[in-house]
Design a protein around this motif. Structure first.
Motif, mmCIF file in Angstrom:
data_model
loop_
_atom_site.group_PDB
_atom_site.id
_atom_site.type_symbol
_atom_site.label_atom_id
_atom_site.label_comp_id
_atom_site.label_asym_id
_atom_site.label_seq_id
_atom_site.Cartn_x
_atom_site.Cartn_y
_atom_site.Cartn_z
ATOM 1 N N TRP A 1 29.989 -13.198 -9.255
ATOM 2 C CA TRP A 1 28.425 -12.143 -8.563
ATOM 3 C C TRP A 1 28.234 -11.345 -9.977
ATOM 4 N N GLY A 2 28.295 -11.465 -10.680
ATOM 5 C CA GLY A 2 27.487 -10.252 -12.261
ATOM 6 C C GLY A 2 26.720 -11.552 -12.567
ATOM 7 N N VAL A 3 27.180 -12.719 -12.220
ATOM 8 C CA VAL A 3 25.584 -13.956 -12.703
ATOM 9 C C VAL A 3 24.291 -13.604 -11.510
ATOM 10 N N PHE A 4 25.351 -13.945 -10.136
ATOM 11 C CA PHE A 4 24.700 -14.795 -9.482
ATOM 12 C C PHE A 4 23.640 -13.934 -8.776
ATOM 13 N N GLY A 5 24.326 -11.480 -8.826
ATOM 14 C CA GLY A 5 23.081 -10.671 -8.406
ATOM 15 C C GLY A 5 22.450 -10.259 -9.554
ATOM 16 N N THR A 6 22.513 -11.070 -10.583
ATOM 17 C CA THR A 6 20.879 -9.981 -11.475
ATOM 18 C C THR A 6 20.364 -11.623 -12.379
ATOM 19 N N TYR A 7 21.160 -12.563 -12.184
ATOM 20 C CA TYR A 7 20.082 -13.621 -13.199
ATOM 21 C C TYR A 7 19.971 -14.698 -12.185
ATOM 22 N N GLY A 8 20.705 -15.591 -11.047
ATOM 23 C CA GLY A 8 20.228 -15.856 -10.354
ATOM 24 C C GLY A 8 21.511 -17.429 -10.470
ATOM 25 N N ASN A 9 21.996 -17.975 -9.860
ATOM 26 C CA ASN A 9 22.925 -19.146 -9.991
ATOM 27 C C ASN A 9 21.721 -20.708 -10.381
ATOM 28 N N PRO A 10 21.977 -20.865 -11.124
ATOM 29 C CA PRO A 10 21.421 -21.976 -11.856
ATOM 30 C C PRO A 10 21.702 -23.300 -11.513
ATOM 31 N N ASN A 11 22.797 -23.793 -10.241
ATOM 32 C CA ASN A 11 22.765 -24.709 -9.851
ATOM 33 C C ASN A 11 22.816 -24.502 -7.941
ATOM 34 N N ASP A 12 21.839 -23.608 -8.311
ATOM 35 C CA ASP A 12 21.367 -23.775 -6.399
ATOM 36 C C ASP A 12 19.503 -22.762 -7.062
ATOM 37 N N VAL A 13 19.075 -23.840 -7.119
ATOM 38 C CA VAL A 13 17.599 -24.209 -7.351
ATOM 39 C C VAL A 13 16.871 -24.576 -6.152
ATOM 40 N N GLY A 14 16.132 -23.774 -6.211
ATOM 41 C CA GLY A 14 14.716 -24.326 -4.714
ATOM 42 C C GLY A 14 12.942 -23.918 -5.104
ATOM 43 N N PRO A 15 12.353 -24.590 -4.529
ATOM 44 C CA PRO A 15 11.198 -24.335 -4.713
ATOM 45 C C PRO A 15 10.655 -22.841 -4.648
ATOM 46 N N ALA A 16 9.908 -22.005 -5.019
ATOM 47 C CA ALA A 16 9.183 -20.984 -4.761
ATOM 48 C C ALA A 16 8.455 -20.562 -3.712
ATOM 49 N N ARG B 1 15.906 -19.197 -8.372
ATOM 50 C CA ARG B 1 17.247 -19.528 -8.635
ATOM 51 C C ARG B 1 17.507 -18.696 -7.205
ATOM 52 N N ALA B 2 18.680 -19.111 -6.666
ATOM 53 C CA ALA B 2 19.387 -18.247 -5.839
ATOM 54 C C ALA B 2 19.733 -17.381 -6.343
ATOM 55 N N THR B 3 19.686 -15.910 -5.298
ATOM 56 C CA THR B 3 20.421 -14.926 -6.060
ATOM 57 C C THR B 3 21.325 -13.797 -4.856
ATOM 58 N N GLY B 4 22.618 -13.412 -4.803
ATOM 59 C CA GLY B 4 23.218 -12.815 -3.772
ATOM 60 C C GLY B 4 24.249 -12.053 -3.698
ATOM 61 N N GLY B 5 24.752 -11.232 -3.638
ATOM 62 C CA GLY B 5 25.717 -10.648 -3.710
ATOM 63 C C GLY B 5 27.273 -10.908 -3.486
ATOM 64 N N PRO B 6 28.751 -10.130 -3.038
ATOM 65 C CA PRO B 6 29.462 -11.021 -2.387
ATOM 66 C C PRO B 6 29.536 -11.710 -1.178
#
Length: 452
Positions: free
Chosen positions: A159-174, A288-293
């Motif tokens: 959660w800490g990584v996905f909510g700030t840096y983003g998920n490096p395994n869930d990447v898509g075009p801007a 990178r996709a970001t998200g919460g809980p």
């Protein structure tokens, strides 16, 4: 400085894993004590004791081999016939239960010896504090507490990584008009695993059109471009036709003319089926996709599926590591690693100049989270000596006693986990063997962030 950063990466990873182990054992100890159980030891590591100190009835300490930990909860195994009614006194006149009987048969003797070790110094004052006497649900809480802590650690790290840096395994075009991240200088067949151009490779259409990284594509053959998916479809459908590309560079509107070429390319990121399509030779900038809980829980659900698959194939993949050690095959990049391999990957991540600083921190946190998630899932396997084996025994006790009540039959009593000790010894031996193979593999044929 590279060596210093490497060492810091290794130390940070090892400390994080040791803290995780300590929290895992607290997950067992805290509910055990809360339910009135007696915990005599809390140790991180195995082997010779490096340091220990007693607080109340519990000895806390650290052992030399940091490959796990344990808490000693009194009365894990119920007494056998040889323990019942056999009472003696120690040198201080205190009444204790001691075992002197022996049994024939290898497994019978193993069970007898285990009971002896369990009951040798249990006194009458401990009678109501024995683990095996706890209600089944309390046993489940105590034994599930450890691996649940590991899962919780993984959740908060993810959660800490996905909510700030983003998920490096869930990447898509801007979103919006595609900005080019890279431009191929040549056309390399998709079947060839290389990135460097050779003299025989033809120039890519994108290079011929004069495109550069950072350019924003605005139109393709007169069609205004609003997003990457649209541009990708226009390129693929263009086959080997002429392509007039409008783009923006440093605030200036420019255009280039080329012809796309027909190449075999994967249908999509998830479907690797090769199809003949138009090819230009550009890739967009991604986010990178970001998200919460909730996002984290969804991602952990996918991780759980992958973990179950990894556990199913764990023996065969460890076998593959063993063959790689002997030089019979290359080590699979997806093969499991030990804490030694994890430390090496952490050291390489911390010391490389190829990864930005924020990405290094994210990768290290994800590495620790991944280890915690795997440790938690592994410990839920319903086999002794794993926590899941004790949980399964407690659940079976609940089912057996509940069925007896419904059928009006006498209470069958507590499940005797000692009878499953032969299985526990086999599982423990297999775990030890796999651990040794992985540690040797991580030393002899290590995986690397730069590729195996």
């Amino acid at each position: 400085m590279t060596t210093v950063y490497y060492v810091l990466g290794v130390v940070a990873f090892v400390v994080a894993i040791l803290v995780s182990i300590g929290l895992h054992e607290l997950g067992h100890m805290i509910p055990a004590k809360a339910f009135g159980g007696k915990v005599t030891q809390y140790f991180i590591g195995f082997g010779p004791t490096v340091w220990s100190r007693r607080r109340g009835e519990t000895e806390y300490g650290i052992k030399a081999i940091p490959l796990g930990g344990y808490v000693k909860i009194v009365g894990m195994l119920p007494p056998g016939a040889e323990q019942l009614g056999e009472v003696s006194y120690d040198e201080h006149g205190n009444q204790v239960t001691r075992v002197r009987k022996s049994n024939t048969g290898m497994f019978t003797q193993l069970i007898s010896d285990a009971r002896a070790a369990e009951w040798e110094l249990i006194g009458p004052e401990d009678s109501e504090r024995l683990f095996y006497k706890m209600p089944w649900w309390k046993k489940v809480v105590v034994m599930a507490g450890g691996p649940s802590v590991n899962i919780a650690i993984a959740f908060f790290l993810f959660w800490g990584v996905f909510g700030t840096y983003g998920n490096p395994n869930d990447v898509g075009p801007a979103e919006g008009r595609p900005v080019l991240s890279s431009v191929s200088q040549c056309v390399i067949p998709a079947s060839e695993q290389r990135t460097d151009c050779t003299a025989s490779d033809p120039e890519s259409p994108a290079a011929e059109a004069g495109l550069r990284p950072g350019d924003t594509i605005t139109s393709f053959n007169g069609t205004a471009v609003t997003g990457w998916d649209q541009l990708r479809s226009l390129i693929r459908d263009n086959a080997d036709g002429q392509a007039v590309i409008g783009y923006e560079r440093d605030g200036q509107e420019l255009s280039g003319t080329t012809s796309t070429t027909v190449e075999l390319r994967p249908d999509s990121a998830t479907d690797q089926t090769l199809r003949e399509v138009g090819f230009l030779g550009v890739t967009p900038q991604t986010v990178r996709a970001t998200g919460g809980p909730l996002y984290t829980l969804v991602q952990m659900g996918e991780t759980a599926e992958q973990t179950v698959e990894a556990l199913i194939y764990l023996p065969s993949r460890v076998w593959g590591v063993g063959k790689a050690i002997l030089g019979l095959q290359e080590r699979d990049p997806d093969s499991p690693v030990s804490i030694v391999g994890g430390g090496r990957l952490a050291g390489e991540t911390a010391s490389t100049d190829l990864i930005p600083q924020d990405a290094k921190i994210a990768i290290l946190l994800l590495l620790v989270a991944g280890f915690n998630f795997f440790i938690g899932a592994f410990n839920f396997i319903p086999l002794l000596p794993l926590d899941g084996g004790h949980i399964a025994s407690a659940l079976w006790e609940a089912v057996r006693r509940g069925a007896a009540r419904l059928r009006g039959r006498p209470d069958p009593g507590h499940v005797d986990a000692a009878k499953l000790l032969p299985v526990a010894y086999v599982v423990a031996t297999a775990m030890l063997a796999m651990s040794v193979v992985l540690i040797v593999g991580d030393l002899v044929v290590p995986l690397s962030i730069y590729g195996s």
